[in-house]
Design a protein around this motif. Structure first.
Motif, PDB file in Angstrom:
ATOM      1  N   ALA A 307      76.028  13.091  16.473  1.00  0.00           N
ATOM      2  CA  ALA A 307      74.592  13.568  17.163  1.00  0.00           C
ATOM      3  C   ALA A 307      73.381  12.964  16.457  1.00  0.00           C
ATOM      4  CB  ALA A 307      74.708  15.030  17.407  1.00  0.00           C
ATOM      5  N   TYR A 308      73.292  13.287  15.230  1.00  0.00           N
ATOM      6  CA  TYR A 308      72.230  12.759  14.431  1.00  0.00           C
ATOM      7  C   TYR A 308      71.751  11.276  14.478  1.00  0.00           C
ATOM      8  CZ  TYR A 308      69.324  11.432  10.411  1.00  0.00           C
ATOM      9  OH  TYR A 308      68.344  10.738   9.694  1.00  0.00           O
ATOM     10  N   TYR A 309      72.930  10.458  14.174  1.00  0.00           N
ATOM     11  CA  TYR A 309      72.570   8.993  14.477  1.00  0.00           C
ATOM     12  C   TYR A 309      72.149   8.544  15.753  1.00  0.00           C
ATOM     13  CZ  TYR A 309      73.092   8.407   9.399  1.00  0.00           C
ATOM     14  OH  TYR A 309      72.761   8.477   7.916  1.00  0.00           O
ATOM     15  N   THR A 310      72.569   9.356  16.986  1.00  0.00           N
ATOM     16  CA  THR A 310      72.290   8.772  18.202  1.00  0.00           C
ATOM     17  C   THR A 310      71.005   9.224  18.365  1.00  0.00           C
ATOM     18  OG1 THR A 310      74.752   9.220  18.905  1.00  0.00           O
ATOM     19  CG2 THR A 310      72.772   9.409  20.548  1.00  0.00           C
ATOM     20  N   ILE A 311      70.587  10.481  17.998  1.00  0.00           N
ATOM     21  CA  ILE A 311      69.139  11.094  18.371  1.00  0.00           C
ATOM     22  C   ILE A 311      68.233  10.304  17.293  1.00  0.00           C
ATOM     23  CG2 ILE A 311      67.446  12.901  18.056  1.00  0.00           C
ATOM     24  CD1 ILE A 311      70.053  14.536  18.683  1.00  0.00           C
ATOM     25  N   ALA A 312      68.414  10.127  16.040  1.00  0.00           N
ATOM     26  CA  ALA A 312      67.354   9.498  15.250  1.00  0.00           C
ATOM     27  C   ALA A 312      67.347   7.983  15.527  1.00  0.00           C
ATOM     28  CB  ALA A 312      68.046   9.597  13.552  1.00  0.00           C
ATOM     29  N   SER A 313      68.142   7.272  15.820  1.00  0.00           N
ATOM     30  CA  SER A 313      68.231   6.000  16.081  1.00  0.00           C
ATOM     31  C   SER A 313      67.431   5.684  17.291  1.00  0.00           C
ATOM     32  CB  SER A 313      69.660   5.224  16.426  1.00  0.00           C
ATOM     33  OG  SER A 313      70.260   5.195  14.947  1.00  0.00           O
ATOM     34  N   ALA A 314      67.683   6.764  18.496  1.00  0.00           N
ATOM     35  CA  ALA A 314      66.881   6.539  19.616  1.00  0.00           C
ATOM     36  C   ALA A 314      65.560   6.431  19.414  1.00  0.00           C
ATOM     37  CB  ALA A 314      67.382   7.457  20.562  1.00  0.00           C
ATOM     38  N   GLU A 315      65.089   7.625  18.752  1.00  0.00           N
ATOM     39  CA  GLU A 315      63.502   7.704  18.377  1.00  0.00           C
ATOM     40  C   GLU A 315      63.008   6.673  17.388  1.00  0.00           C
ATOM     41  OE1 GLU A 315      62.759  11.971  17.016  1.00  0.00           O
ATOM     42  OE2 GLU A 315      63.991  12.695  18.354  1.00  0.00           O
ATOM     43  N   ALA A 316      63.737   6.004  16.270  1.00  0.00           N
ATOM     44  CA  ALA A 316      63.554   5.054  15.762  1.00  0.00           C
ATOM     45  C   ALA A 316      63.107   3.924  16.532  1.00  0.00           C
ATOM     46  CB  ALA A 316      64.572   4.697  14.583  1.00  0.00           C
ATOM     47  N   SER A 317      64.338   3.417  17.466  1.00  0.00           N
ATOM     48  CA  SER A 317      63.837   2.410  18.338  1.00  0.00           C
ATOM     49  C   SER A 317      62.546   2.399  19.049  1.00  0.00           C
ATOM     50  CB  SER A 317      65.000   2.291  19.346  1.00  0.00           C
ATOM     51  OG  SER A 317      65.006   1.103  20.144  1.00  0.00           O
ATOM     52  N   SER A 318      62.016   3.773  19.440  1.00  0.00           N
ATOM     53  CA  SER A 318      61.113   3.624  20.433  1.00  0.00           C
ATOM     54  C   SER A 318      59.698   3.626  19.443  1.00  0.00           C
ATOM     55  CB  SER A 318      61.091   5.271  20.871  1.00  0.00           C
ATOM     56  OG  SER A 318      59.653   5.247  21.504  1.00  0.00           O
ATOM     57  N   ASN A 319      59.900   4.438  18.349  1.00  0.00           N
ATOM     58  CA  ASN A 319      58.607   4.366  17.289  1.00  0.00           C
ATOM     59  C   ASN A 319      58.429   2.877  16.526  1.00  0.00           C
ATOM     60  OD1 ASN A 319      57.665   6.677  17.098  1.00  0.00           O
ATOM     61  ND2 ASN A 319      59.364   7.772  15.776  1.00  0.00           N
ATOM     62  N   LEU A 320      59.709   2.136  16.310  1.00  0.00           N
ATOM     63  CA  LEU A 320      59.378   0.639  15.761  1.00  0.00           C
ATOM     64  C   LEU A 320      59.066  -0.282  16.724  1.00  0.00           C
ATOM     65  CD1 LEU A 320      60.583   2.386  13.295  1.00  0.00           C
ATOM     66  CD2 LEU A 320      61.677   0.315  12.671  1.00  0.00           C
ATOM     67  N   SER A 321      58.977   0.036  17.920  1.00  0.00           N
ATOM     68  CA  SER A 321      58.699  -0.937  19.059  1.00  0.00           C
ATOM     69  C   SER A 321      57.042  -1.468  18.924  1.00  0.00           C
ATOM     70  CB  SER A 321      58.597  -0.419  20.385  1.00  0.00           C
ATOM     71  OG  SER A 321      57.835   0.624  20.821  1.00  0.00           O
ATOM     72  N   ARG A 322      56.334  -0.615  18.092  1.00  0.00           N
ATOM     73  CA  ARG A 322      54.776  -1.015  17.703  1.00  0.00           C
ATOM     74  C   ARG A 322      54.831  -2.116  16.997  1.00  0.00           C
ATOM     75  NH1 ARG A 322      53.410   4.682  14.971  1.00  0.00           N
ATOM     76  NH2 ARG A 322      55.109   5.342  16.565  1.00  0.00           N
ATOM     77  N   TYR A 323      55.905  -2.443  16.113  1.00  0.00           N
ATOM     78  CA  TYR A 323      55.601  -3.643  15.213  1.00  0.00           C
ATOM     79  C   TYR A 323      55.998  -4.809  15.812  1.00  0.00           C
ATOM     80  CZ  TYR A 323      55.535   0.384  12.101  1.00  0.00           C
ATOM     81  OH  TYR A 323      55.024   1.693  11.647  1.00  0.00           O
ATOM     82  N   ASP A 324      54.884  -5.451  16.294  1.00  0.00           N
ATOM     83  CA  ASP A 324      55.071  -6.645  17.261  1.00  0.00           C
ATOM     84  C   ASP A 324      54.152  -7.760  16.027  1.00  0.00           C
ATOM     85  OD1 ASP A 324      52.191  -5.890  17.061  1.00  0.00           O
ATOM     86  OD2 ASP A 324      52.379  -5.391  19.190  1.00  0.00           O
ATOM     87  N   ASN A 325      53.740  -7.422  14.917  1.00  0.00           N
ATOM     88  CA  ASN A 325      53.219  -8.455  14.152  1.00  0.00           C
ATOM     89  C   ASN A 325      51.844  -8.857  14.586  1.00  0.00           C
ATOM     90  OD1 ASN A 325      53.970  -9.217  11.540  1.00  0.00           O
ATOM     91  ND2 ASN A 325      53.402 -11.492  12.294  1.00  0.00           N
ATOM     92  N   LEU A 326      51.149  -8.174  15.541  1.00  0.00           N
ATOM     93  CA  LEU A 326      49.908  -8.354  16.062  1.00  0.00           C
ATOM     94  C   LEU A 326      49.049  -7.822  15.301  1.00  0.00           C
ATOM     95  CD1 LEU A 326      50.830  -8.560  19.879  1.00  0.00           C
ATOM     96  CD2 LEU A 326      50.365 -10.606  18.366  1.00  0.00           C
ATOM     97  N   ARG A 327      48.970  -6.503  15.328  1.00  0.00           N
ATOM     98  CA  ARG A 327      47.844  -5.686  14.625  1.00  0.00           C
ATOM     99  C   ARG A 327      48.044  -5.693  12.998  1.00  0.00           C
ATOM    100  NH1 ARG A 327      49.221  -0.875  18.418  1.00  0.00           N
ATOM    101  NH2 ARG A 327      51.288  -1.960  18.232  1.00  0.00           N
ATOM    102  N   TYR A 328      49.082  -5.676  12.792  1.00  0.00           N
ATOM    103  CA  TYR A 328      49.447  -5.666  11.223  1.00  0.00           C
ATOM    104  C   TYR A 328      50.835  -6.477  10.821  1.00  0.00           C
ATOM    105  CZ  TYR A 328      50.592  -1.114  12.928  1.00  0.00           C
ATOM    106  OH  TYR A 328      50.955  -0.157  13.806  1.00  0.00           O
ATOM    107  N   GLY A 329      51.084  -7.035  10.090  1.00  0.00           N
ATOM    108  CA  GLY A 329      52.332  -7.794   9.684  1.00  0.00           C
ATOM    109  C   GLY A 329      51.881  -8.732   8.605  1.00  0.00           C
TER     110      GLY A 329
END
Length: 483
Positions: A307-329
């Motif tokens: 349950a933990y790795y399902t929920i945590a990975s789902a939220e991580a996938s959403s949160n890390l979508s911001r890293y597109d290397n445009l604003r910082y990178g």
């Protein structure tokens, strides 16, 4: 000068001038230079500013000006908490040169009380890991034996406190990331109730379960830090007001007459025999102190890892979508890239564990699998909370080993994600349910590696939890770190 004193001892001595803050900070920086090659706790050390701040505080003490209650104690900060003017890398190539424009609330509260931020410490990339091996800057190592892992993801925090490179540290705990290194490095680590401490300025991994927590060498030090960092923050709507609570007051009250539940699912099959024996001795100590200990079954714990790795990975996938290397990178040359290919190229620089969790998270949220995995995980989460609510009607606290196994060698489990995930089985229950939990250093194994004991309390009962932890910690007489 004894760098191994507690944070509260340092404060009492600095207050009356028997310790020079500048000298203590200088000696701490010397210690960092001495041991860093062996343990690699720090990503950034702020030598110049730390010494300048120490001199300033010494002047205020001598002139009897108002000084914050930390009196210049050197504190390390996990490198996923924003610090104005300093790098906040999350141990990732993606943020290798990112300098935060503001302080996380917990950092600004420490600074306002004249704590000295001595540096930023290592972690698993974006806090995704249990060993601090998944860092772009290389692994941290356990100061009790540098061939072994220090736990994670707040491994740099645990190492820096244990190796006498600071008096205290702030980490983040999403599935045990404060308590795991606390156990493996023989320090105290607290995961507060969700909402007690602001997450503003914490780089998001899994918003609904992560929490900032203090780490130090004594329970009293952790209580002292909690007084500073806890409470309402207008930047974080999940926080609550707790202005009337002093976590250090009556900390030595004891646990006579209290009931403690032994979580049977956390002390049975798969738990190292030395860890089981240590836990049984801790239970005996608590009984000698006047507590009644009874077995408690939490059936849902058996499903908690999935349950933990399902929920945590789902939220991580959403949160890390911001890293597109445009604003910082980072710059890898942009010529000749179509837009999607550019983002794909940038994200190929995430480490293996971050990539694994992003892919897993995207999968469990995808059409056709959302109900099969993500919703089912949320039902397990609700079941765990319901069973804990029932348990706390019968007992005041719950007890388990912090980690089911002893620290293991660097590289030993890195190629087997499932084995690594299963090491979190005793810690993730507190995150899924939001309740507070603390790891107390209890014994050193026959192989010279630390064993921690974990206590849980009901939501927002940190004061009682710290009293119980203080009572247990006072029964221990542990050797100094051999580093």
């Amino acid at each position: 000068m004894n760098l191994g004193i507690s944070a509260t001892e340092f404060v009492s001595q600095a207050k009356v001038g028997t310790i020079s803050v500048e000298e203590f900070v200088a000696k701490t920086l010397d210690r960092i230079k001495l041991v860093e090659e062996k343990v690699h706790a720090f990503i950034t050390v702020d030598n110049q500013n730390a010494l300048a701040k120490a001199k300033e505080i010494d002047k205020k003490i001598k002139s009897k000006d108002k000084v914050g209650i930390c009196f210049g104690m050197p504190v390390s900060i996990k490198d996923n908490l924003c610090t104005a003017g300093m790098k906040t890398t999350c141990a990732s190539k993606m943020l290798e040169n990112f300098i935060a424009p503001y302080d996380a609330t917990v950092v600004s509260r420490l600074k306002s009380e004249d704590a000295i931020i001595i540096g930023k410490v290592n972690l698993d990339e974006f806090a995704m890991g249990s060993t601090t091996e998944f860092s772009y800057f290389g692994p941290s190592r356990n100061p009790w034996n540098v061939d072994y892992v220090p736990g994670g993801s707040s491994g740099g925090s645990g190492v820096s406190v244990s190796a006498l490179e600071c008096l205290a540290s702030l980490g983040s705990d999403t599935g045990g990331s404060v308590r795991s290194p606390a156990s493996f490095c023989s320090v105290v680590g607290l995961k507060p109730t969700y909402g007690l401490v602001s997450r503003y300025g914490l780089v998001s991994y899994a918003n609904s379960i992560e929490q900032v927590g203090p780490m130090a060498r004594t329970v009293e030090d952790v209580a002292f830090l909690l007084n500073i960092i806890s409470g309402y923050d207008s930047h974080d709507d999940t926080t609550i007001k707790n202005d009337s609570v002093d976590y250090t007051k009556d900390i030595s009250l004891g646990i006579s007459g209290k009931k403690i539940g032994i979580i049977t699912q956390m002390i049975g099959q798969g738990v190292d025999q030395e860890v089981v024996s240590a836990t049984n001795r801790a239970i005996s100590k608590l009984q000698e102190l006047g507590a009644e200990c009874i077995p408690i079954s939490l059936d849902a714990v058996e499903h908690s890892v999935a349950a933990y790795y399902t929920i945590a990975s789902a939220e991580a996938s959403s949160n890390l979508s911001r890293y597109d290397n445009l604003r910082y990178g980072f710059d890898f040359g942009t010529e000749g890239y179509e837009f999607k290919a550019f983002i794909s190229k940038a994200r190929s620089n995430f480490g293996p564990e971050v990539t694994r969790r992003m892919l897993l998270g995207a999968f469990v949220l995808s059409a056709g699998y959302y109900g099969k995995y993500y919703l089912k995980a949320q039902k397990v989460r609700a079941m765990i909370k319901a069973q804990l609510d029932e348990a706390f009607k019968k007992v005041d606290f719950l007890i388990s080993p912090t980690m089911p196994i002893l620290p293991f060698k660097v590289g030993e489990k890195i190629d087997d994600p499932l084995k690594l995930y299963l090491t979190d089985i005793n810690t993730i229950t507190a995150n899924l349910s939001g309740i507070p939990a603390i790891s107390i250093p209890f014994e050193i194994s026959s192989s010279g590696l630390p064993i921690g004991i974990q206590l849980f309390a009901n939501s927002f009962e940190e004061k009682k939890l710290l009293q119980a932890a203080y009572a247990l910690h006072k029964t221990t007489h542990l050797p100094e770190v051999p580093l």
